[in-house]
Scaffold this motif. Structure first.
Motif, PDB file in Angstrom:
ATOM      1  N   PRO A  77       0.798  -1.233   0.000  1.00  0.00           N
ATOM      2  CA  PRO A  77       0.000   0.000   0.000  1.00  0.00           C
ATOM      3  C   PRO A  77       0.822   1.271   0.000  1.00  0.00           C
ATOM      4  N   CYS A  78       1.960   1.269   0.664  1.00  0.00           N
ATOM      5  CA  CYS A  78       2.761   2.500   0.710  1.00  0.00           C
ATOM      6  C   CYS A  78       3.526   2.739  -0.585  1.00  0.00           C
ATOM      7  N   LYS A  79       3.808   1.688  -1.347  1.00  0.00           N
ATOM      8  CA  LYS A  79       4.386   1.887  -2.668  1.00  0.00           C
ATOM      9  C   LYS A  79       3.310   2.323  -3.659  1.00  0.00           C
ATOM     10  N   LEU A  80       2.075   1.939  -3.391  1.00  0.00           N
ATOM     11  CA  LEU A  80       0.962   2.369  -4.234  1.00  0.00           C
ATOM     12  C   LEU A  80       0.726   3.869  -4.077  1.00  0.00           C
ATOM     13  N   LEU A  81       0.822   4.359  -2.850  1.00  0.00           N
ATOM     14  CA  LEU A  81       0.663   5.786  -2.555  1.00  0.00           C
ATOM     15  C   LEU A  81       2.067   6.402  -2.523  1.00  0.00           C
ATOM     16  N   ASP A  82       2.718   6.441  -3.677  1.00  0.00           N
ATOM     17  CA  ASP A  82       4.158   6.702  -3.713  1.00  0.00           C
ATOM     18  C   ASP A  82       4.498   8.193  -3.692  1.00  0.00           C
ATOM     19  N   LYS A  83       5.717   8.463  -3.261  1.00  0.00           N
ATOM     20  CA  LYS A  83       6.178   9.842  -3.104  1.00  0.00           C
ATOM     21  C   LYS A  83       6.295  10.579  -4.433  1.00  0.00           C
ATOM     22  N   GLU A  84       6.647   9.878  -5.491  1.00  0.00           N
ATOM     23  CA  GLU A  84       6.803  10.529  -6.786  1.00  0.00           C
ATOM     24  C   GLU A  84       5.503  11.188  -7.220  1.00  0.00           C
ATOM     25  N   LYS A 102      -3.201  -0.637   4.767  1.00  0.00           N
ATOM     26  CA  LYS A 102      -3.437   0.791   4.943  1.00  0.00           C
ATOM     27  C   LYS A 102      -2.122   1.561   4.929  1.00  0.00           C
ATOM     28  N   CYS A 103      -2.142   2.725   4.271  1.00  0.00           N
ATOM     29  CA  CYS A 103      -0.978   3.604   4.293  1.00  0.00           C
ATOM     30  C   CYS A 103      -1.454   5.046   4.393  1.00  0.00           C
ATOM     31  N   SER A 104      -0.706   5.869   5.125  1.00  0.00           N
ATOM     32  CA  SER A 104      -1.015   7.287   5.286  1.00  0.00           C
ATOM     33  C   SER A 104       0.236   8.110   5.027  1.00  0.00           C
ATOM     34  N   ASN A 105       0.015   9.338   4.569  1.00  0.00           N
ATOM     35  CA  ASN A 105       1.119  10.288   4.417  1.00  0.00           C
ATOM     36  C   ASN A 105       0.640  11.650   4.900  1.00  0.00           C
ATOM     37  N   TYR A 186      -5.388   8.290  -9.584  1.00  0.00           N
ATOM     38  CA  TYR A 186      -4.035   7.761  -9.757  1.00  0.00           C
ATOM     39  C   TYR A 186      -3.920   6.350  -9.178  1.00  0.00           C
ATOM     40  N   VAL A 187      -4.407   6.159  -7.950  1.00  0.00           N
ATOM     41  CA  VAL A 187      -4.307   4.858  -7.292  1.00  0.00           C
ATOM     42  C   VAL A 187      -5.074   3.791  -8.062  1.00  0.00           C
ATOM     43  N   VAL A 188      -6.287   4.103  -8.472  1.00  0.00           N
ATOM     44  CA  VAL A 188      -7.103   3.120  -9.195  1.00  0.00           C
ATOM     45  C   VAL A 188      -6.411   2.703 -10.488  1.00  0.00           C
ATOM     46  N   GLU A 189      -5.853   3.656 -11.227  1.00  0.00           N
ATOM     47  CA  GLU A 189      -5.189   3.311 -12.478  1.00  0.00           C
ATOM     48  C   GLU A 189      -3.937   2.483 -12.241  1.00  0.00           C
ATOM     49  N   LYS A 193      -3.223  -1.203 -13.834  1.00  0.00           N
ATOM     50  CA  LYS A 193      -2.187  -1.383 -14.845  1.00  0.00           C
ATOM     51  C   LYS A 193      -0.859  -1.922 -14.323  1.00  0.00           C
ATOM     52  N   GLN A 194      -0.404  -1.437 -13.181  1.00  0.00           N
ATOM     53  CA  GLN A 194       0.915  -1.838 -12.700  1.00  0.00           C
ATOM     54  C   GLN A 194       1.009  -1.708 -11.181  1.00  0.00           C
ATOM     55  N   PRO A 195       0.279  -2.534 -10.445  1.00  0.00           N
ATOM     56  CA  PRO A 195       0.287  -2.408  -8.982  1.00  0.00           C
ATOM     57  C   PRO A 195       1.635  -2.825  -8.392  1.00  0.00           C
ATOM     58  N   PRO A 196       2.171  -2.041  -7.476  1.00  0.00           N
ATOM     59  CA  PRO A 196       3.446  -2.408  -6.842  1.00  0.00           C
ATOM     60  C   PRO A 196       3.254  -3.598  -5.908  1.00  0.00           C
ATOM     61  N   GLN A 197       4.091  -4.573  -6.041  1.00  0.00           N
ATOM     62  CA  GLN A 197       3.942  -5.818  -5.295  1.00  0.00           C
ATOM     63  C   GLN A 197       4.695  -5.784  -3.971  1.00  0.00           C
ATOM     64  N   ARG A 198       4.173  -6.512  -3.025  1.00  0.00           N
ATOM     65  CA  ARG A 198       4.895  -6.696  -1.764  1.00  0.00           C
ATOM     66  C   ARG A 198       6.209  -7.423  -2.024  1.00  0.00           C
ATOM     67  N   ALA A 199       7.178  -7.145  -1.179  1.00  0.00           N
ATOM     68  CA  ALA A 199       8.411  -7.929  -1.237  1.00  0.00           C
ATOM     69  C   ALA A 199       8.100  -9.378  -0.845  1.00  0.00           C
ATOM     70  N   ALA A 200       8.707 -10.307  -1.532  1.00  0.00           N
ATOM     71  CA  ALA A 200       8.481 -11.727  -1.234  1.00  0.00           C
ATOM     72  C   ALA A 200       9.075 -12.055   0.138  1.00  0.00           C
ATOM     73  N   GLU A 201       8.236 -12.498   1.049  1.00  0.00           N
ATOM     74  CA  GLU A 201       8.670 -12.840   2.399  1.00  0.00           C
ATOM     75  C   GLU A 201       8.150 -14.232   2.741  1.00  0.00           C
ATOM     76  N   PRO A 202       9.025 -15.215   2.833  1.00  0.00           N
ATOM     77  CA  PRO A 202       8.576 -16.574   3.154  1.00  0.00           C
ATOM     78  C   PRO A 202       7.814 -16.604   4.473  1.00  0.00           C
ATOM     79  N   GLY A 203       6.653 -17.244   4.456  1.00  0.00           N
ATOM     80  CA  GLY A 203       5.882 -17.404   5.685  1.00  0.00           C
ATOM     81  C   GLY A 203       4.941 -16.273   5.999  1.00  0.00           C
TER      82      GLY A 203
END
Length: 333
Positions: A77-84, A102-105, A186-189, A193-203
């Motif tokens: 979520p925080c990469k989705l609501l990105d600083k750029e 959830k992410c807030s800025n 912006y978020v919906v698009e 089209k290109q949602p930022p994925q979570r880092a792969a974390e085993p478990g």
């Protein structure tokens, strides 16, 4: 621990939503929405007049393939609501993660004034009435209930238990829905089209479907009889039968969240138990740390039994039984 049963909370959510200060929502109108003029950068939703009294009568499931629940759980979520992107609106701060979805800025606009943004992926929209279309989605937009705050709920999942992307935008001055609409679009698009994925974390528990954790035998053992199932967001599921409820909530918490409570063993897992006998109804929570994560956080499993009808059962024994039934389906921490 809360003492309001989830079935009661669900039934009363439409009432709660009339106070927009609560859970990022505002109360919509039951008027013929196609004949209403919507200020603050909103337009009437196509077909919005054909509502059921809550969200539009949309088919069960995601409104578009991109909004499937398993895909939403995989988003950071925080990469989705990105600083750029937020830099186009002002000066972003460091993002604040609130659980898995959830992410807030808490940033500043271009004039140096407050511009706070909070977003939740996959929030329940039960009881929400649509009054607009945002980024091609049926939505409820409220920029009036609380001054200098805009609430947007965009429907991404239809059926009896609708869900969506929710936003709260606050400003010091001006129209909060102006930047709010840009953020939502912006978020919906990006999700499309290109949602930022979570880092792969085993478990990790982040991508687990919570409603898959308790099979029919486990439900019957905990509740008896035929059960109903409902989602309370992406990471929580509740099963109900005859005035009793069992729920599981997969949480991202601060480390040490589960330090208080009475020790209890769940098939070799060291867990804690919190039992509460009240004049309302007895309940019991069983919870344990699944794995530690970065930033002094931990992934935690919480299983709760609520004996709403005050049946002659031990809610802690039932909760432990349900937790034992779920353990084999959890990933290794």
């Amino acid at each position: 621990m809360l003492v309001v049963p989830r079935s009661t909370r669900s039934a009363s959510l439409a009432v709660v939503l009339t106070a927009a200060a609560v859970v990022l929502a505002g109360c919509g109108s039951s008027e013929d929405l196609a004949k209403v003029t919507y200020p603050r950068s909103t337009v009437p939703a196509a077909g919005a007049a054909n509502t059921t009294g809550t969200t539009p009568n949309l088919p069960e499931g995601p409104v578009e393939p991109a909004f499937a629940l398993d895909k939403l759980r995989a988003i950071d979520p925080c990469k989705l609501l990105d600083k750029e992107f937020l830099s186009q609106l002002g000066t972003p701060n460091e993002p604040t993660l609130g659980g898995y979805s959830k992410c807030s800025n808490y940033m500043k606009d271009k004039a140096g004034k407050k511009l706070s943004v909070s977003m939740t992926i996959g929030e329940s929209l039960l009881g929400v009435k649509t009054n607009a279309e945002v980024a091609g989605l049926h939505a409820h937009v409220d920029g009036e209930s609380i001054g200098k705050t805009c609430f947007v709920k965009a429907v991404t999942q239809g059926g009896k238990m609708p869900m969506g992307l929710t936003f709260q935008i606050g400003v010091d001055e001006g129209d909060a829905c102006a930047p709010g609409r840009r953020i939502v679009e912006y978020v919906v698009e990006r999700v499309r089209k290109q949602p930022p994925q979570r880092a792969a974390e085993p478990g990790t528990l982040a991508t687990i479907e919570p409603c898959s954790l308790l099979d029919q035998a486990g439900r019957a053992e905990a509740l008896g009889g035929e059960t109903t199932e409902r989602r309370n967001g992406l990471n929580e599921c509740t099963w109900s039968a005859s005035g009793m409820e069992v729920s599981v909530n997969l949480l991202l918490t601060s480390a040490g969240f589960g330090d208080t409570g009475d020790p209890v063993d769940v098939n070799g897992v060291k867990a804690k138990q919190r039992k509460k006998d009240t004049s309302v109804y007895p309940s019991c929570q069983i919870f344990w740390e699944h794995r530690k994560t970065a930033g002094n956080r931990a992934e935690t499993v919480r299983v709760e039994m609520q004996n709403i009808k005050k049946a002659n059962v031990d809610p802690c024994a039932k909760a432990i039984g349900a937790a034992k039934a779920m353990l084999p389906k959890l990933p290794k921490g």
